[in-house]
Motif scaffolding. Structure first.
Motif, PDB file in Angstrom:
ATOM      1  N   HIS A   8       0.839  -1.201   0.000  1.00 11.33           N
ATOM      2  CA  HIS A   8       0.000   0.000   0.000  1.00 11.33           C
ATOM      3  C   HIS A   8       0.878   1.257   0.000  1.00 11.33           C
ATOM      4  O   HIS A   8       0.647   2.189  -0.774  1.00 11.33           O
ATOM      5  CB  HIS A   8      -0.924  -0.030   1.224  1.00 11.33           C
ATOM      6  N   THR A   9       1.889   1.251   0.832  1.00  6.22           N
ATOM      7  CA  THR A   9       2.805   2.397   0.922  1.00  6.22           C
ATOM      8  C   THR A   9       3.526   2.633  -0.393  1.00  6.22           C
ATOM      9  O   THR A   9       3.693   3.780  -0.818  1.00  6.22           O
ATOM     10  CB  THR A   9       3.818   2.169   2.063  1.00  6.22           C
ATOM     11  N   GLN A  10       3.928   1.568  -1.059  1.00  3.62           N
ATOM     12  CA  GLN A  10       4.602   1.701  -2.356  1.00  3.62           C
ATOM     13  C   GLN A  10       3.657   2.283  -3.411  1.00  3.62           C
ATOM     14  O   GLN A  10       4.058   3.121  -4.215  1.00  3.62           O
ATOM     15  CB  GLN A  10       5.135   0.349  -2.828  1.00  3.62           C
ATOM     16  N   ARG A  11       2.391   1.837  -3.401  1.00  7.83           N
ATOM     17  CA  ARG A  11       1.417   2.375  -4.364  1.00  7.83           C
ATOM     18  C   ARG A  11       1.193   3.871  -4.117  1.00  7.83           C
ATOM     19  O   ARG A  11       1.122   4.654  -5.065  1.00  7.83           O
ATOM     20  CB  ARG A  11       0.092   1.617  -4.300  1.00  7.83           C
ATOM     21  N   LEU A  12       1.080   4.262  -2.851  1.00  5.25           N
ATOM     22  CA  LEU A  12       0.898   5.682  -2.543  1.00  5.25           C
ATOM     23  C   LEU A  12       2.103   6.504  -2.997  1.00  5.25           C
ATOM     24  O   LEU A  12       1.942   7.589  -3.574  1.00  5.25           O
ATOM     25  CB  LEU A  12       0.679   5.878  -1.043  1.00  5.25           C
ATOM     26  N   ALA A  13       3.301   5.999  -2.746  1.00 10.19           N
ATOM     27  CA  ALA A  13       4.519   6.714  -3.148  1.00 10.19           C
ATOM     28  C   ALA A  13       4.613   6.825  -4.667  1.00 10.19           C
ATOM     29  O   ALA A  13       4.976   7.886  -5.200  1.00 10.19           O
ATOM     30  CB  ALA A  13       5.754   6.016  -2.579  1.00 10.19           C
TER      31      ALA A  13
END
Length: 106
Positions: A8-13
């Motif tokens: 999820h964090t990678q998608r947001l970044a």
């Protein structure tokens, strides 16, 4: 990396990076590159997690995804509007409104 392999964090970044790249391209007049960046960024959020009343983790992640996706769809719609791609523009606005029904920019 495929979006299903990203956290999820990678998608947001990645969405943030693509939005910034799209904004820079748009400001520079490269509307094709801006459209591509916004399209790719919005595509990172084509699914949401099932939410549970017992665990708010997915609800929080879904809210974060919505907050990242809606500006990408709105910016995509602006690019599509500029090139008079009316149906695609309406589709991008509809995607934004499906995620955030009260969004005034869509």
């Amino acid at each position: 990396v495929h979006k299903m392999d990203m956290s999820h964090t990678q998608r947001l970044a990645e969405a943030f990076r693509l939005r910034e790249a799209g904004n820079a391209a748009f400001r520079g007049g490269d509307f094709v590159a801006a459209e591509a960046a916004y399209q790719t960024g919005s595509g990172l959020f084509t699914y949401m997690h099932a939410e549970s009343p017992l665990d708010s983790t997915y609800a929080t992640q879904n809210d974060e995804s919505i907050n990242a996706a809606v500006p990408l769809y709105n910016n995509l719609a602006l690019c599509l509007h500029r090139r008079e791609a009316w149906r695609e523009c309406a589709d991008a606005c509809t995607e934004a409104l499906d995620l955030l029904p009260d969004d005034r920019k869509a």
